[in-house]
Design a protein around this motif. Structure first.
Motif, PDB file in Angstrom:
ATOM      1  N   LEU A 265       0.830  -1.212   0.000  1.00  5.67           N
ATOM      2  CA  LEU A 265       0.000   0.000   0.000  1.00  5.67           C
ATOM      3  C   LEU A 265       0.861   1.258   0.000  1.00  5.67           C
ATOM      4  N   TRP A 266       1.978   1.216   0.738  1.00  4.43           N
ATOM      5  CA  TRP A 266       2.912   2.348   0.786  1.00  4.43           C
ATOM      6  C   TRP A 266       3.455   2.619  -0.618  1.00  4.43           C
ATOM      7  N   PHE A 267       3.910   1.568  -1.296  1.00  2.69           N
ATOM      8  CA  PHE A 267       4.427   1.721  -2.660  1.00  2.69           C
ATOM      9  C   PHE A 267       3.344   2.210  -3.617  1.00  2.69           C
TER      10      PHE A 267
ATOM     11  N   LYS B 174       2.915   5.885  -3.231  1.00  2.29           N
ATOM     12  CA  LYS B 174       4.051   6.593  -3.834  1.00  2.29           C
ATOM     13  C   LYS B 174       3.894   6.658  -5.346  1.00  2.29           C
ATOM     14  N   THR B 175       3.502   5.545  -5.945  1.00  2.00           N
ATOM     15  CA  THR B 175       3.319   5.492  -7.394  1.00  2.00           C
ATOM     16  C   THR B 175       2.191   6.419  -7.831  1.00  2.00           C
ATOM     17  N   GLU B 176       1.063   6.353  -7.133  1.00  6.89           N
ATOM     18  CA  GLU B 176      -0.096   7.182  -7.484  1.00  6.89           C
ATOM     19  C   GLU B 176       0.213   8.672  -7.365  1.00  6.89           C
ATOM     20  N   GLY B 177       1.016   9.047  -6.374  1.00  8.17           N
ATOM     21  CA  GLY B 177       1.344  10.452  -6.162  1.00  8.17           C
ATOM     22  C   GLY B 177       2.550  10.935  -6.949  1.00  8.17           C
ATOM     23  N   ASP B 178       3.164  10.060  -7.720  1.00 11.49           N
ATOM     24  CA  ASP B 178       4.391  10.371  -8.455  1.00 11.49           C
ATOM     25  C   ASP B 178       5.502  10.811  -7.497  1.00 11.49           C
ATOM     26  N   TYR B 179       5.584  10.102  -6.379  1.00 12.40           N
ATOM     27  CA  TYR B 179       6.606  10.374  -5.377  1.00 12.40           C
ATOM     28  C   TYR B 179       7.722   9.336  -5.516  1.00 12.40           C
ATOM     29  N   PRO B 180       8.960   9.781  -5.604  1.00 15.63           N
ATOM     30  CA  PRO B 180      10.067   8.846  -5.798  1.00 15.63           C
ATOM     31  C   PRO B 180      10.391   8.044  -4.538  1.00 15.63           C
ATOM     32  N   VAL B 181      10.932   6.879  -4.770  1.00 15.47           N
ATOM     33  CA  VAL B 181      11.540   6.071  -3.718  1.00 15.47           C
ATOM     34  C   VAL B 181      12.925   5.727  -4.255  1.00 15.47           C
ATOM     35  N   VAL B 182      13.970   6.185  -3.552  1.00 16.63           N
ATOM     36  CA  VAL B 182      15.338   5.952  -4.021  1.00 16.63           C
ATOM     37  C   VAL B 182      16.099   5.131  -2.989  1.00 16.63           C
ATOM     38  N   GLY B 183      16.955   4.273  -3.483  1.00 15.25           N
ATOM     39  CA  GLY B 183      17.737   3.419  -2.601  1.00 15.25           C
ATOM     40  C   GLY B 183      19.221   3.632  -2.790  1.00 15.25           C
ATOM     41  N   ALA B 184      19.967   3.304  -1.751  1.00 18.63           N
ATOM     42  CA  ALA B 184      21.434   3.305  -1.797  1.00 18.63           C
ATOM     43  C   ALA B 184      21.878   1.871  -1.542  1.00 18.63           C
ATOM     44  N   PHE B 185      22.734   1.361  -2.428  1.00 22.30           N
ATOM     45  CA  PHE B 185      23.153  -0.034  -2.358  1.00 22.30           C
ATOM     46  C   PHE B 185      24.666  -0.130  -2.221  1.00 22.30           C
ATOM     47  N   ASP B 186      25.125  -1.156  -1.505  1.00 18.84           N
ATOM     48  CA  ASP B 186      26.566  -1.375  -1.406  1.00 18.84           C
ATOM     49  C   ASP B 186      27.039  -2.150  -2.639  1.00 18.84           C
ATOM     50  N   ASP B 187      28.330  -2.444  -2.700  1.00 23.58           N
ATOM     51  CA  ASP B 187      28.916  -3.110  -3.868  1.00 23.58           C
ATOM     52  C   ASP B 187      28.344  -4.501  -4.124  1.00 23.58           C
ATOM     53  N   SER B 188      27.812  -5.122  -3.082  1.00 20.65           N
ATOM     54  CA  SER B 188      27.239  -6.459  -3.265  1.00 20.65           C
ATOM     55  C   SER B 188      25.740  -6.409  -3.587  1.00 20.65           C
ATOM     56  N   GLY B 189      25.193  -5.195  -3.706  1.00 21.47           N
ATOM     57  CA  GLY B 189      23.791  -5.042  -4.050  1.00 21.47           C
ATOM     58  C   GLY B 189      22.849  -5.018  -2.866  1.00 21.47           C
ATOM     59  N   ARG B 190      23.398  -4.979  -1.661  1.00 25.73           N
ATOM     60  CA  ARG B 190      22.554  -4.933  -0.457  1.00 25.73           C
ATOM     61  C   ARG B 190      22.076  -3.500  -0.207  1.00 25.73           C
ATOM     62  N   LEU B 191      20.796  -3.365   0.100  1.00 22.21           N
ATOM     63  CA  LEU B 191      20.211  -2.057   0.379  1.00 22.21           C
ATOM     64  C   LEU B 191      20.768  -1.497   1.682  1.00 22.21           C
ATOM     65  N   MET B 192      21.391  -0.325   1.602  1.00 17.38           N
ATOM     66  CA  MET B 192      21.936   0.333   2.797  1.00 17.38           C
ATOM     67  C   MET B 192      20.944   1.338   3.379  1.00 17.38           C
TER      68      MET B 192
ATOM     69  N   PHE C 244       9.630  10.957  -0.538  1.00 19.94           N
ATOM     70  CA  PHE C 244       8.810  12.041  -0.013  1.00 19.94           C
ATOM     71  C   PHE C 244       7.386  11.807  -0.463  1.00 19.94           C
ATOM     72  N   GLY C 245       6.484  12.522   0.190  1.00 16.42           N
ATOM     73  CA  GLY C 245       5.072  12.361  -0.114  1.00 16.42           C
ATOM     74  C   GLY C 245       4.292  13.567   0.345  1.00 16.42           C
ATOM     75  N   LYS C 246       3.003  13.467   0.195  1.00 12.38           N
ATOM     76  CA  LYS C 246       2.092  14.556   0.524  1.00 12.38           C
ATOM     77  C   LYS C 246       2.294  15.009   1.966  1.00 12.38           C
ATOM     78  N   PHE C 247       2.360  16.326   2.149  1.00 11.97           N
ATOM     79  CA  PHE C 247       2.505  16.885   3.495  1.00 11.97           C
ATOM     80  C   PHE C 247       1.149  16.939   4.203  1.00 11.97           C
ATOM     81  N   ARG C 248       0.171  17.508   3.557  1.00 17.25           N
ATOM     82  CA  ARG C 248      -1.191  17.590   4.086  1.00 17.25           C
ATOM     83  C   ARG C 248      -2.156  17.430   2.919  1.00 17.25           C
ATOM     84  N   GLU C 249      -3.391  17.073   3.204  1.00 20.11           N
ATOM     85  CA  GLU C 249      -4.383  16.769   2.171  1.00 20.11           C
ATOM     86  C   GLU C 249      -4.914  17.991   1.425  1.00 20.11           C
TER      87      GLU C 249
END
Length: 157
Positions: free
Chosen positions: A28-30, A33-51, A56-61
């Motif tokens: 539901l969270w994802f 994010k998709t519906e609101g055109d809000y990015p989700v960005v990740g940082a990965f180490d050299d082995s591909g593990r998510l660090m 970001f998303g809507k502040f108020r309705e």
């Protein structure tokens, strides 16, 4: 991501939640994010593990808040102190600027000194504190709001 979220929920005051998230909650969270055109960005180490990850998303309705977003950054326990949050913050600022947002808001527990310092390094200003905003780990928690007015010239970065 679920592991990082749940570590924050169970062991820190970064999230004012009590129960670990489930895969259904994450779906539901994802979706939001998709519906609101809000990015989700990740940082990965050299082995591909998510660090860590950020979004970001809507502040108020209400429509008048359409140019303000609230962001969040979460870093795995073993990756903290390695500059991951700095890189994620840079990315979030650029993306919010490119999408035409005017203001980026961080809601930070006052005990989270690392997050407070991170926001200060990027020029966020403390714009208010809600005392006893939450209750977790058998104590009252104070919540600070930090704001960055976005320089739309970042949009070209």
């Amino acid at each position: 991501m679920l592991e990082i979220f749940n570590d924050a929920i169970l062991n820190t005051t970064a999230l004012y939640e009590y129960e670990p998230r489930t895969m259904e909650v994450m779906a539901l969270w994802f979706e939001s994010k998709t519906e609101g055109d809000y990015p989700v960005v990740g940082a990965f180490d050299d082995s591909g593990r998510l660090m860590g990850f950020a979004s970001f998303g809507k502040f108020r309705e209400q429509p008048a808040f359409q140019f303000t977003v609230e962001h969040s950054i979460y870093v795995s326990n073993e990756s903290r102190g390695k500059g991951v949050a700095m890189e994620l913050m840079k990315t979030i600022i650029v993306l919010a600027s490119r999408q035409g947002y005017r203001s980026l808001i961080g809601a930070i527990d006052l005990e989270n000194i690392a997050s407070l310092r991170l926001h200060q390094k990027f020029g966020f200003e403390e714009v208010g504190i809600i005392k006893s905003a939450g209750y977790k780990f058998e104590r009252w928690l104070d919540l600070a709001f930090y704001q960055l007015t976005l320089d739309l010239s970042f949009a070209d970065a």
